[in-house]
Write a protein that holds these residues in place. Structure first.
Motif, PDB file in Angstrom:
ATOM      1  N   UNK A  24       0.826  -1.046  -0.023  1.00  0.00           N
ATOM      2  CA  UNK A  24       0.048   0.053  -0.059  1.00  0.00           C
ATOM      3  C   UNK A  24       0.828   1.012   0.088  1.00  0.00           C
ATOM      4  N   UNK A  25       0.440   2.133  -1.117  1.00  0.00           N
ATOM      5  CA  UNK A  25       1.643   3.234  -1.180  1.00  0.00           C
ATOM      6  C   UNK A  25       0.921   4.421  -0.018  1.00  0.00           C
ATOM      7  N   UNK A  26      -0.097   4.673  -0.129  1.00  0.00           N
ATOM      8  CA  UNK A  26      -0.592   5.870   0.921  1.00  0.00           C
ATOM      9  C   UNK A  26      -2.154   5.482   1.027  1.00  0.00           C
ATOM     10  N   UNK A  27      -2.905   6.350   1.635  1.00  0.00           N
ATOM     11  CA  UNK A  27      -4.436   6.196   1.710  1.00  0.00           C
ATOM     12  C   UNK A  27      -5.063   5.925   0.455  1.00  0.00           C
ATOM     13  N   UNK A  28      -5.825   4.620   0.096  1.00  0.00           N
ATOM     14  CA  UNK A  28      -6.437   4.635  -0.818  1.00  0.00           C
ATOM     15  C   UNK A  28      -5.663   4.267  -2.280  1.00  0.00           C
ATOM     16  N   UNK A  29      -4.167   4.117  -2.162  1.00  0.00           N
ATOM     17  CA  UNK A  29      -3.244   4.016  -3.333  1.00  0.00           C
ATOM     18  C   UNK A  29      -2.332   2.964  -3.178  1.00  0.00           C
ATOM     19  N   UNK A  30      -2.271   1.931  -4.064  1.00  0.00           N
ATOM     20  CA  UNK A  30      -1.342   0.904  -4.089  1.00  0.00           C
ATOM     21  C   UNK A  30      -0.210   1.306  -4.739  1.00  0.00           C
ATOM     22  N   UNK A  31       0.860   0.616  -4.443  1.00  0.00           N
ATOM     23  CA  UNK A  31       2.380   0.512  -5.029  1.00  0.00           C
ATOM     24  C   UNK A  31       2.137   0.632  -6.672  1.00  0.00           C
ATOM     25  N   UNK A  32       1.105  -0.195  -6.924  1.00  0.00           N
ATOM     26  CA  UNK A  32       1.062  -0.255  -8.522  1.00  0.00           C
ATOM     27  C   UNK A  32       0.493   0.860  -8.835  1.00  0.00           C
TER      28      UNK A  32
END
Length: 107
Positions: A24-32
């Protein structure tokens, strides 16, 4: 190398413990979606929490990451405004997380 930090939902961290990798990159955002995982130095954690996580109602944890233990995920200091922040360019293998601290609404 100094540890770096990432704020995660407890659910996302529990999922990572089952699969062996956190993405998980940040809130509601994935690494992809983002291309990297947002991280912070210790002195940046409070500001990141205040800007992006303060209004979340779900339980949060602070991941303490040893960059030397990351497998195949380089860390780069990227400029963000007048400062730089560490970004992890790949999934975080759970063995690189050396501590997990509950994160209250006040860090």
């Amino acid at each position: 190398m100094e540890p770096i930090f990432h704020i995660a939902t407890r659910v996302d961290w529990e999922d990572a413990c089952r699969t062996g990798a956190y993405s998980t990159s940040t809130v509601d955002r994935t690494l992809a979606q983002e291309g990297f995982i947002h991280a912070a130095r210790r002195e940046q954690v409070d500001g990141v929490f205040a800007r992006y996580y303060r209004d979340l109602l779900e339980p949060l944890v602070l991941l303490v990451i040893d960059p030397a233990r990351l497998e195949g995920a380089p860390v780069r200091e990227d400029p963000v405004g007048q400062d730089t922040y560490p970004h992890i360019y790949g999934p975080i293998n759970t063995a690189a997380v050396v501590d997990v601290q509950p994160l209250e609404q006040q860090t």
